[in-house]
Each structure stands twice: as structure tokens, then as C-alpha cells.
Design a protein around this motif. Structure first.
Motif, PDB file in Angstrom:
ATOM      1  N   ALA A  75       1.008  -1.033  -0.013  1.00 25.05           N
ATOM      2  CA  ALA A  75       0.427  -0.259   0.211  1.00 25.05           C
ATOM      3  C   ALA A  75       0.651   1.125   0.394  1.00 25.05           C
ATOM      4  CB  ALA A  75      -0.983   0.270   0.971  1.00 25.05           C
ATOM      5  N   MET A  76       0.447   2.293  -0.825  1.00 26.17           N
ATOM      6  CA  MET A  76       1.301   3.764  -0.808  1.00 26.17           C
ATOM      7  C   MET A  76       0.792   4.896  -1.032  1.00 26.17           C
ATOM      8  SD  MET A  76       3.823   2.347  -4.587  1.00 26.17           S
ATOM      9  CE  MET A  76       2.084   2.434  -5.101  1.00 26.17           C
ATOM     10  N   PHE A  77       0.886   5.475  -0.202  1.00 28.03           N
ATOM     11  CA  PHE A  77       0.227   7.306   0.014  1.00 28.03           C
ATOM     12  C   PHE A  77       1.288   7.725  -0.754  1.00 28.03           C
ATOM     13  CE2 PHE A  77      -0.210  11.060   2.230  1.00 28.03           C
ATOM     14  CZ  PHE A  77      -1.798  10.923   2.193  1.00 28.03           C
ATOM     15  N   VAL A  78       0.147   8.220  -1.632  1.00 24.49           N
ATOM     16  CA  VAL A  78       1.165   8.710  -2.559  1.00 24.49           C
ATOM     17  C   VAL A  78       0.680  10.515  -3.216  1.00 24.49           C
ATOM     18  CG1 VAL A  78       1.501   7.014  -4.115  1.00 24.49           C
ATOM     19  CG2 VAL A  78      -0.473   7.782  -4.953  1.00 24.49           C
ATOM     20  N   ASP A  79       0.728  10.741  -3.855  1.00 22.63           N
ATOM     21  CA  ASP A  79       0.638  12.984  -3.531  1.00 22.63           C
ATOM     22  C   ASP A  79      -0.512  12.814  -4.316  1.00 22.63           C
ATOM     23  OD1 ASP A  79       2.153  12.739  -5.577  1.00 22.63           O
ATOM     24  OD2 ASP A  79       3.369  14.413  -5.200  1.00 22.63           O
ATOM     25  N   ASP A  80      -0.627  12.069  -6.024  1.00 24.37           N
ATOM     26  CA  ASP A  80      -1.279  11.845  -6.547  1.00 24.37           C
ATOM     27  C   ASP A  80      -1.732  10.541  -6.748  1.00 24.37           C
ATOM     28  OD1 ASP A  80      -3.179  12.014  -8.364  1.00 24.37           O
ATOM     29  OD2 ASP A  80      -2.372  13.661  -9.807  1.00 24.37           O
TER      30      ASP A  80
END
Length: 168
Positions: A135-140
Motif C-alpha cells: 500500500a502506498m500513500f502518494v501525492d496524486d
């Protein structure tokens, strides 16, 4: 179908969120940094109908921020609301790790080329066809999903978490 108020017809309410939503829900729970608080949280959340599939803890002297993901985000939200713990929700991107020598590099490279920043990432207790996921929290989120899919990566939806075929 829109509701026709004159005829008395009712329509089924539909939302954009649901089990086929293209990203996953991450819950960030604020905890006092005291012995037993994480245990209290897990005791209230974990059950047969709510399985924790990811956890990451950011710790400081006074508090901890626990990032959690569940196999059923809607049920987890209900339990969190009833528990009294302070929490927030975020969309995160789930991606199945590709086969090969450098699966993390392959995923990160696709996002770097598109200048999508990964703020934090952690593994999911998820396996399909022998492959894990992150899982990745990304800016877009929207751009990340598009880039990953165009690069041939399999993104994970909320529905996939219900159909996990190899529980860890």
C-alpha cells in the motif's frame, strides 16, 4: 435512475465508493503512547468480520499514529466510530508486486518517471497467485493508479481484499 418524486418511484442510491473503488482506505488512529493502548485498539477492531491486513506505527514520546487497513473498510469504520478512538481516513494505492528480481524497484520506477511522490508505503498481508502487495500513500492517487496500470501493474481494489486467496 433518478428518483421521480411525482410518481413515488424510488431509486437505489449509488455512491462512487464501494468494493470496486480503485484505491484502498487507510485509517490513521491517534493513540496516547501508553502501555496497552494498541492492545485496546486491536481488541475492539479485530474479529471474524474485520481482519487487519496492514499496520504501520509512527511513534513519538507522547503519542503514536497507527496506520491500519482492513479487509472490510466499511465495517472497520463502523467499529472505529463506536470505539471512541480519534481517527482519519485516506485513500491509498494498493499494487500487487510483479514477478521478477526487483519488484519494489519496478513499482517505484513507474511512479518516479511520472514524478508521483510516495509519502509512505508498507506491505499488505495479502497474497494472490503467490505474490504479495504493498500500500502506498502518494501525492496524486488518480495519476498513480493510471501510471501503474499503464505500466502493466495490477492495482488492488477493496473487493480484492475480500477475495484474498492466501491468508497469511
Amino acid at each position: 435512475m433518478p428518483k421521480n418524486y411525482d410518481s413515488g418511484d424510488e431509486t437505489e442510491t449509488q455512491t462512487m465508493r464501494g468494493r470496486d473503488w480503485p484505491c484502498l482506505r487507510q485509517f490513521c488512529v491517534f493513540l496516547e503512547n501508553r502501555v496497552g493502548r494498541l492492545n485496546d485498539l486491536m481488541r475492539q477492531l479485530e474479529s471474524l468480520d474485520t481482519r487487519v491486513i496492514a499496520m504501520s506505527i509512527f511513534d513519538s514520546v507522547d503519542f503514536a499514529m497507527v496506520r491500519l487497513m482492513f479487509n472490510d473498510a466499511d465495517r472497520a469504520r463502523e467499529k472505529l466510530e463506536l470505539s471512541g478512538f480519534l481517527f482519519s481516513e485516506n485513500d491509498v494505492v494498493g499494487v500487487q508486486l510483479p514477478e521478477g528480481e526487483k519488484p519494489f524497484h519496478d513499482v517505484c520506477s513507474a511512479l518516479v518517471k511520472a514524478e508521483v511522490n510516495i509519502h509512505h508505503a508498507y506491505p499488505l498481508l495479502y497474497r494472490r497467485q503467490g505474490r504479495g502487495a504493498i500500500a502506498m500513500f502518494v501525492d496524486d492517487v488518480d495519476q498513480a493508479l493510471q501510471i501503474l496500470q499503464e505500466a502493466g501493474h495490477r492495482t488492488i481494489t477493496e473487493n480484492d481484499l475480500h477475495d484474498d486467496d492466501e491468508y497469511l
